[in-house]
Enzyme design. Structure first.
Site, PDB file in Angstrom:
ATOM      1  N   ASP A  85      59.465  26.985  61.420  1.00 56.61           N
ATOM      2  CA  ASP A  85      60.203  26.589  62.504  1.00 56.61           C
ATOM      3  C   ASP A  85      60.450  27.828  63.468  1.00 56.61           C
ATOM      4  O   ASP A  85      61.762  28.059  63.770  1.00 56.61           O
ATOM      5  CB  ASP A  85      61.388  25.781  62.389  1.00 56.61           C
ATOM      6  CG  ASP A  85      62.227  25.129  63.664  1.00 56.61           C
ATOM      7  OD1 ASP A  85      61.470  25.168  64.352  1.00 56.61           O
ATOM      8  OD2 ASP A  85      63.364  24.993  63.301  1.00 56.61           O
ATOM      9  N   ILE A 142      81.052  28.615  64.898  1.00 55.92           N
ATOM     10  CA  ILE A 142      80.106  28.907  65.974  1.00 55.92           C
ATOM     11  C   ILE A 142      78.692  28.506  66.229  1.00 55.92           C
ATOM     12  O   ILE A 142      77.832  28.726  66.822  1.00 55.92           O
ATOM     13  CB  ILE A 142      79.999  30.659  65.569  1.00 55.92           C
ATOM     14  CG1 ILE A 142      79.401  30.695  64.078  1.00 55.92           C
ATOM     15  CG2 ILE A 142      81.274  31.345  65.562  1.00 55.92           C
ATOM     16  CD1 ILE A 142      79.098  31.994  63.558  1.00 55.92           C
ATOM     17  N   LEU A 196      75.236  38.258  62.307  1.00 57.56           N
ATOM     18  CA  LEU A 196      74.514  38.651  63.136  1.00 57.56           C
ATOM     19  C   LEU A 196      74.793  38.640  64.574  1.00 57.56           C
ATOM     20  O   LEU A 196      75.880  37.937  64.996  1.00 57.56           O
ATOM     21  CB  LEU A 196      72.775  38.101  63.173  1.00 57.56           C
ATOM     22  CG  LEU A 196      72.096  38.424  61.678  1.00 57.56           C
ATOM     23  CD1 LEU A 196      71.063  37.553  61.524  1.00 57.56           C
ATOM     24  CD2 LEU A 196      72.211  39.708  61.528  1.00 57.56           C
TER      25      LEU A 196
END
Length: 750
Positions: free
Chosen positions: A279, A157, A233
């Protein structure tokens, strides 16, 4: 003589090529008309021309000799298709394609010959890391593969420079997880070990997962790869923007994201952590659930602690802070800069500063914010990369070398216009929408400008950002943040029991009475007093702002004054007692140079709430955007659970309203479509109450800062059963994400 004459007549070439003396011998008197030397030169020149033409154009012996003017013209021509002029003009693309074909054909043949000559080379590529890795040090993912009799790999993914992320099913815990597989290389392993250490440190201080940081469940080594197991998530915020066709989300939803992010940054700023994410960008902020506004920060692969800064080249360019661009020392404030850029992008749909390189990035920042202060540029090692110093000591932006890019004069691309403060939002798309008034936009613009302060020392800190009026709700505002009551890591509530007249305070190792919970994540909380009034926020009201000297935590944790006791009910059978500071005058703010006077008390007991078992009318005016990952409300027809209004004659308090009126469990049991975000039908992101007596239910809830209490600042606002029903109708229409559909696309948690 006759024969000789015939012979001479039959050989015209001998006559043409004969020297002058041969003409004399034949009795012809032609040579007398020209000088002897001139004739010799003429004959020699003619002979050279003949020789050149003969060598250039070979003629057949049977072909008649051309006339002198024709000798210079070619008699044969090359094929026009192969002419260089045509190949380099009309057929230029075809020529280049042919060159490429020839080049790559030769390269392929050489590659095949090399493999044929050295069979061991091909074998080595196949069995790299015993055949488990490719030649890029990445694990070769096989769908359906089982690891350690526990994890069943579903699919790949995500992929990045660090390695890969796969979706897997944990058969022991019986849940879906995201496994981050680090590359099988020493440098990546070392960096991932830092990430693991920081994640474990954060999870240790956030056992109830209240501060919007991704949860690292465990980690292990598998076939020479470090594997990090995260909670699963949903989409990231860039996916969300893309599914709005980059038109941006509502200001209400932007506010919810902003408060959760500020709460997370406040958590990272605790002295025990002092972690710089390094980041922050929309891709690293993920929704917990595709139908909810709760978010979590992921990807701490570039993170570091304040005293252990390793890299100078950090942050994604669009969100890179001035101190990183200029090469000056940086701290936690760089994440606040990134957040300011992110919030504008979430509402407008476009990056605020979209530089193609560092010079372009700085130029676009200057367009909006003007030239950085001289005292910053004077100390910046890389200042002359972007600016040039004038003889009088001022700094100007350097002109681009090519001169192609034209920038607006410094400070003329106003944030006021970018946000469309007076024009109905970006592009006028929000004109007439509830929660998008000029006052709302002025608050939003003000908090963004404080986040985008050039000076890291005066840039607003998470603690003060959470108290900005952007997160507050006034009497006529029903679209600001919801009723989350959640704690910051620095200031926690202590447990207490009894009636509303009893108050206990936990000093957490320090003595004195509690005065405020202002470090909590919901600085919009309004408190009742005996007259039924509550504080109202004006457009630019920011009670505490960034101090002149940067501090890790708010000054003055304890004060001698006794706290005011306030009761806020969060459940029909429960109520919560808070310590509210005495009213204080607002300190006027001067951007980047404000002076602030606040008194706070530090509670060290994390996750403990003061609850009492009495039913009271619930307070309405307490907005906060914290959205729990487990607790949300549906809009239904019954009045019960968290949205019920109990009529009580023993309390004159106003009630805090949730936008839905069915309980959390009802929402959890409701089937959720995977490809929709229609909050008008399936719930709302507008308000979530998050104080419960059951500690388990607090998973994923933010902290809850209390506001200063100010008497007689506005009329009391009471909610009746009828008003609550009307309020629910409003929320159905004003749901921040109504109509936004996101195609199902699982996103890795890190």
């Amino acid at each position: 003589m006759h024969t000789g004459g015939e012979t001479s007549a039959c050989k015209p070439s001998s006559v043409r090529l004969a020297p002058s003396f041969s003409f004399h011998a034949a009795g012809l008197q032609m040579a007398g008309q020209m000088s002897h030397s001139h004739q010799q030169y003429s004959d020699r020149h003619q002979q050279n021309l003949n020789d050149q033409q003969a060598s250039a154009l070979p003629y057949n012996d049977q072909t008649p000799q051309p006339l002198p003017n024709q000798r210079r013209m070619p008699q044969t021509f090359r094929d026009p298709a192969t002419a260089p002029l045509r190949k380099l003009s009309v057929d230029l693309i075809k020529t280049y394609k042919h060159i490429n074909e020839v080049y790559y054909a030769k390269k392929k043949r050489r590659h095949q010959q090399g493999q044929g000559d050295d069979s061991s080379h091909k074998k080595e590529r196949k069995v790299y890391n015993d055949g488990y890795d490719d030649d890029n040090y990445d694990y070769i993912v096989k769908n359906g593969e089982k690891w350690m009799d526990r994890y069943e790999i579903d699919s790949l993914i995500g992929k990045g420079s660090f390695g890969q992320v796969v979706k897997a099913y944990d058969r022991v815990e019986q849940e879906w997880v995201a496994i981050k597989i680090i590359k099988n290389k020493k440098a990546f392993l070392n960096q991932a070990q830092i990430e693991v250490r920081l994640l474990e440190l954060m999870n240790k201080h956030d056992t109830e997962m209240k501060y919007y940081i991704v949860h690292l469940k465990r980690h292990f080594m598998f076939r020479n790869h470090l594997c990090l197991v995260f909670e699963m998530l949903s989409y990231n915020l860039y996916d969300l923007l893309r599914n709005t066709n980059f038109r941006g989300v509502s200001l209400n939803l932007t506010r919810k994201f902003a408060q959760q992010m500020c709460t997370a940054l406040l958590f990272l700023a605790t002295p025990e952590l002092s972690i710089i994410h390094c980041d922050l960008k929309p891709e690293n902020i993920l929704l917990c659930n595709p139908k909810r506004s709760a978010i979590k920060i992921v990807d701490f692969g570039s993170s570091c602690q304040l005293g252990q800064r390793i890299y100078q080249y950090i942050q994604s360019r669009f969100y890179r802070s001035p101190e990183v661009l200029l090469g000056t020392p940086y701290d936690l404030a760089i994440d606040m800069w990134s957040l300011g850029c992110i919030l504008v992008e979430m509402h407008t749909g476009e990056p605020l500063f979209s530089g193609a390189n560092e010079v372009d990035q700085m130029s676009k920042i200057v367009e909006v914010l003007g030239i950085p202060p001289a005292h910053i540029l004077d100390q910046a090692p890389k200042a002359r990369k972007f600016f040039e110093k004038m003889p009088e000591g001022t700094w100007n932006l350097k002109k681009t070398k090519d001169g192609k890019k034209e920038y607006k004069p410094p400070g003329t691309r106003k944030l006021h216009n970018i946000l469309g403060v007076e024009n109905g939002g970006p592009g006028g798309r929000r004109a007439g929408e509830s929660g998008h008034t000029v006052a709302d936009y002025l608050k939003f613009k003000d908090v963004i400008l404080r986040m985008l302060d050039y000076d890291a020392k005066t840039r607003i800190q998470p603690y003060y950002a959470l108290q900005h009026s952007f997160f507050k709700k006034t009497a006529d505002e029903g679209t600001n943040t919801s009723n989350s009551v959640s704690t910051s890591p620095a200031m926690e509530q202590s447990q207490s029991s009894g009636t509303t007249s009893s108050t206990s305070s936990s000093s957490g190792g320090s003595s004195g009475t509690s005065n405020s919970g202002r470090a909590r994540s919901d600085p919009t909380h309004q408190h009742r007093h005996s007259g039924g009034h509550f504080t109202t926020a004006v457009a630019m009201d920011c009670e505490t702002h960034s101090p002149q000297v940067r501090q890790q935590f708010p000054p003055g944790w304890t004060v001698p004054e006794a706290p005011t006791q306030v009761t806020i009910e969060t459940h029909p059978v429960q109520e919560t007692t808070f310590h509210v500071p005495p009213s204080q005058k607002n300190v006027p703010h001067h951007h980047g140079n404000g002076s602030h006077h606040h008194h706070h008390h530090h509670h060290h007991h994390h996750g403990q709430h003061i609850l009492s078992n009495r039913t009271r009318t619930r307070i309405y005016n307490s907005p906060s955007t914290s959205s729990s990952t487990q607790d949300s409300m549906d809009i239904g027809n019954s009045h019960h659970s968290m949205t019920s209004l109990s009529s009580s004659t023993t309390s004159s308090s106003t009630s805090s309203s949730s936008t839905g009126n069915q309980g959390n469990q009802a929402y959890q049991n409701r089937p959720v479509a995977a490809n929709t975000l229609d909050f008008g039908q399936n719930g709302t992101l507008d308000v979530n109450l998050t104080v419960y007596s059951n500690p388990r239910q607090e998973t994923g809830i933010t902290g809850h800062p209390d506001y200063q209490y100010s008497a007689n600042t506005g009329p009391g606002h009471y909610v009746t059963e009828g008003q609550l029903t009307m309020r629910q109708g409003i929320d159905r229409e004003d749901s921040p994400m109504t109509g936004v559909c996101v195609q199902q696309s699982p996103v890795a948690s890190s």
